[in-house]
Enzyme design. Structure first.
Site, short mmCIF file in Angstrom:
data_model
loop_
_atom_site.label_atom_id
_atom_site.label_comp_id
_atom_site.label_asym_id
_atom_site.label_seq_id
_atom_site.Cartn_x
_atom_site.Cartn_y
_atom_site.Cartn_z
N ASP A 24 0.86 -1.17 0.00
CA ASP A 24 0.00 0.00 0.00
C ASP A 24 0.91 1.23 0.00
OD1 ASP A 24 -2.46 1.50 0.33
OD2 ASP A 24 -1.81 1.82 2.40
N ASP A 26 -0.07 5.05 0.82
CA ASP A 26 -0.26 6.04 1.87
C ASP A 26 -0.36 5.39 3.24
OD1 ASP A 26 -0.34 7.98 -0.16
OD2 ASP A 26 -2.48 7.63 -0.46
#
Length: 196
Positions: A24, A26
């Site tokens: 991922d 952020d």
């Protein structure tokens, strides 16, 4: 790949598919920001550079899979998102880390931009981005890991058949991860040790 692993599975004539770490973006690869929309909003998490380099050196593909509903909400354009991801490459370069791919889903049901408003099979917790990356990059999902800070990351990884690592203190709220680590760097080192 370990020295005792065959480069080509017996009887197939095809090279063995690579294992990957699906990251991922952020709050996992980069510091938390509320709908980051400018290159300067991206700041690497502490100590991830060395951990990513170690994984890359060990033969892992490094792939970012990120929901970017800010596009659907009108906070940034796809062109701006591409510039941000170019910036991500610049941030990783001093660590001698190269991403094998970046996959982003710009869609959201509550979007205000018509082209990106609606459901999408790539938006996590759906596994579409992981499946696409596995096809494009010839990756073995069963030997791979998904690392993220959200239950939707874990759900996407499990749906795709990867191992999963949850980062931070967020409640699980769904599918349990294989491991839960305080930081991304810790999670990446755990992945590396799991295949030593």
């Amino acid at each position: 790949m370990r020295p005792d692993e065959p480069a080509t599975p017996a009887g197939t004539g095809r090279p063995q598919r690579r294992k990957a770490v699906f990251l991922d973006r952020d709050s996992t690869l980069t510091e938390p920001r509320h709908y980051p929309s400018r290159p300067g909003d991206l700041v690497l998490q502490p100590d991830v550079g060395a951990a990513l380099r170690a994984l890359q050196h060990a033969g892992w593909a490094l792939v970012v899979v990120t929901n970017q509903s800010g596009v659907a909400r009108g906070f940034l354009t796809m062109n701006a998102l591409e510039v941000m991801h170019e910036r991500l490459g610049v941030l990783l370069a001093p660590h001698r880390v190269h991403l094998d791919g970046i996959y982003a889903c710009p869609h959201h049901l509550d979007g205000t931009v018509p082209d990106y408003r609606g459901p999408c099979p790539c938006r996590k917790p759906a596994p579409g981005m992981l499946h696409r990356a596995a096809y494009d990059l010839e990756l073995d999902l069963t030997r791979s890991w998904t690392v993220g800070d959200s239950p939707c990351d874990i759900a996407a990884g499990r749906a795709a058949g990867t191992h999963t690592a949850l980062v931070g203190t967020r409640p699980y709220g769904g599918a349990l991860p294989d491991v839960h680590c305080a930081t991304t760097a810790e999670a990446l080192h755990t992945v590396l040790r799991s295949h030593d």
